[in-house]
Design an enzyme around this catalytic site. Structure first.
Site, PDB file in Angstrom:
ATOM      1  N   LYS A  52      24.776  88.819  79.153  1.00  0.00           N
ATOM      2  CA  LYS A  52      23.853  89.947  79.377  1.00  0.00           C
ATOM      3  C   LYS A  52      22.428  89.532  79.040  1.00  0.00           C
ATOM      4  O   LYS A  52      21.486  89.872  79.760  1.00  0.00           O
ATOM      5  CB  LYS A  52      24.294  91.153  78.539  1.00  0.00           C
ATOM      6  CG  LYS A  52      25.492  91.861  79.150  1.00  0.00           C
ATOM      7  CD  LYS A  52      26.167  92.839  78.210  1.00  0.00           C
ATOM      8  CE  LYS A  52      27.461  93.350  78.859  1.00  0.00           C
ATOM      9  NZ  LYS A  52      28.304  94.139  77.972  1.00  0.00           N
ATOM     10  N   GLN A  96      28.209  96.676  72.198  1.00  0.00           N
ATOM     11  CA  GLN A  96      29.328  95.958  72.811  1.00  0.00           C
ATOM     12  C   GLN A  96      30.643  96.451  72.204  1.00  0.00           C
ATOM     13  O   GLN A  96      30.831  96.387  70.987  1.00  0.00           O
ATOM     14  CB  GLN A  96      29.151  94.442  72.591  1.00  0.00           C
ATOM     15  CG  GLN A  96      30.187  93.595  73.281  1.00  0.00           C
ATOM     16  CD  GLN A  96      30.130  93.701  74.812  1.00  0.00           C
ATOM     17  OE1 GLN A  96      29.065  93.598  75.411  1.00  0.00           O
ATOM     18  NE2 GLN A  96      31.265  93.922  75.440  1.00  0.00           N
ATOM     19  N   ASP A 119      24.826 102.165  79.661  1.00  0.00           N
ATOM     20  CA  ASP A 119      26.247 101.927  79.937  1.00  0.00           C
ATOM     21  C   ASP A 119      26.879 103.158  80.594  1.00  0.00           C
ATOM     22  O   ASP A 119      27.986 103.075  81.123  1.00  0.00           O
ATOM     23  CB  ASP A 119      26.987 101.648  78.614  1.00  0.00           C
ATOM     24  CG  ASP A 119      27.501 100.230  78.526  1.00  0.00           C
ATOM     25  OD1 ASP A 119      27.542  99.547  79.564  1.00  0.00           O
ATOM     26  OD2 ASP A 119      27.868  99.819  77.404  1.00  0.00           O
TER      27      ASP A 119
END
Ligand code: NAP
Length: 286
Positions: A52, A96, A119
């Protein structure tokens, strides 16, 4: 049979995103910023976070990696997220997952400001997605939609079967495919479905997100179906330098023999997930 090249589609979209980043910098002096928090040292999570960061840099974005020890408490993590909510250099926040067991996912996700939830996991964004309002779409499901479109399949009126009902993949994919503008007829299968094959055999599109290799085999498919394989499974393989190889949830060989188009693993859904994260971060900065 066509291989749906997620790397190629991702590269095309990333070029568009990079151009958008340059334009935002030039016209408004804004550099999109993404903060990624990683708690602990789960090897898969470390590699996702590294990927990422690299993708952010390539798109001309600012990224901040925050690595916290496994012993971090829920309160400390929530406080960290709240500081990022108030940080003007950060437009997107990603924690995460999975976080260590002593921390509740929900507590952390709820702490993220919906306008920085790139997200698309907060209840506000999930609710907006469900009722069809503009929101940050969850990255993997959004990438899956793009891949189906890229396969050349016109989804309208088609039968789509989604295998798996997780909050991050299966459920949102089913919701997005069933939206009026997409207009597929959707069947959602899970471990309570007695005969998954009886549904997949009538499907024009199969999205498999079960987390188990071999969940979908060629004999379960209608000839010509589009298969999107979301699974990422590590299989021990002594011939590989790392001692394992990655396989999806579909048995590639038998499915490819029947399908009209299929995503490979790796190189299918994975590159699209990160791409849609960049997309959302650019949108958040705008
Ligand atoms: P998950 O939370 O474990 O959910 C799996 C779902 O599949 C559950 O709903 C489960 O049903 C269902 N299932 C499992 N085995 C099944 C079977 N044999 N038949 C029918 N349904 C079955 O997994 P997830 O987070 O959705 O992830 C799924 C896979 O996608 C994993 O391999 C993950 O690593 C991968 N993934 C990849 C990306 C990417 O970017 N490439 C992103 C996210 C996830 P129940 O609800 O009844 O238990």
């Amino acid at each position: 049979m066509k291989i749906i090249d997620g790397k190629l589609l991702a590269a095309n979209l990333r070029a568009e995103i990079a151009a958008g980043v340059q334009e935002l910098k030039a016209t408004r002096g804004i550099v999109p910023g993404l903060a990624v928090i990683l708690v602990g040292n789960n090897p898969a999570s470390v590699s996702y976070v590294t990927a990422k960061e690299k993708a952010c840099a390539e798109a001309g974005m600012y990224s901040r990696e925050i690595r916290l020890p496994e012993t971090t408490t829920e309160a400390e993590l929530v406080a960290r997220v709240k500081r990022l909510n108030a940080d003007p250099a950060i437009h997107g926040i990603l924690v995460q997952l999975p976080v260590p067991k002593h921390i509740r996912d929900k507590a952390v996700i709820d702490a993220i400001a919906p306008e920085k939830d790139v997200d698309g996991f907060t209840p506000v964004n999930v609710g907006k997605m469900l009722i069809g309002e503009k929101c940050f779409l969850p990255c993997t499901p959004h990438g899956i939609l793009k891949l189906i479109e890229f396969s050349g399949m016109d989804v309208k009126g088609k039968h789509a079967v989604v295998i798996g009902r997780s909050n991050i993949v299966g459920k949102p994919v089913a919701v997005l495919l069933a939206r009026k503008e997409t207009n597929a007829t959707v069947t959602l299968c899970h471990t309570g479905t007695p005969d998954v094959a009886s549904f997949t055999r009538t499907a024009d599109i199969v999205v498999v997100a079960a987390g188990r290799p071999g969940t979908l085999t060629g004999d379960m498919l209608k000839p010509g179906a589009v298969v999107i394989d979301v699974g990422v499974n590590r299989i021990p393989d002594a011939t590989r330098p790392k001692g394992f190889r990655l396989v999806g949830d579909a048995d590639f060989e038998s499915c490819a023999a029947v399908a009209g188009a299929i995503t490979p693993v790796p190189g299918g859904v994975g590159p699209m997930t990160i791409t849609m994260l960049l997309w959302n971060t650019l949108e958040a900065a705008k």
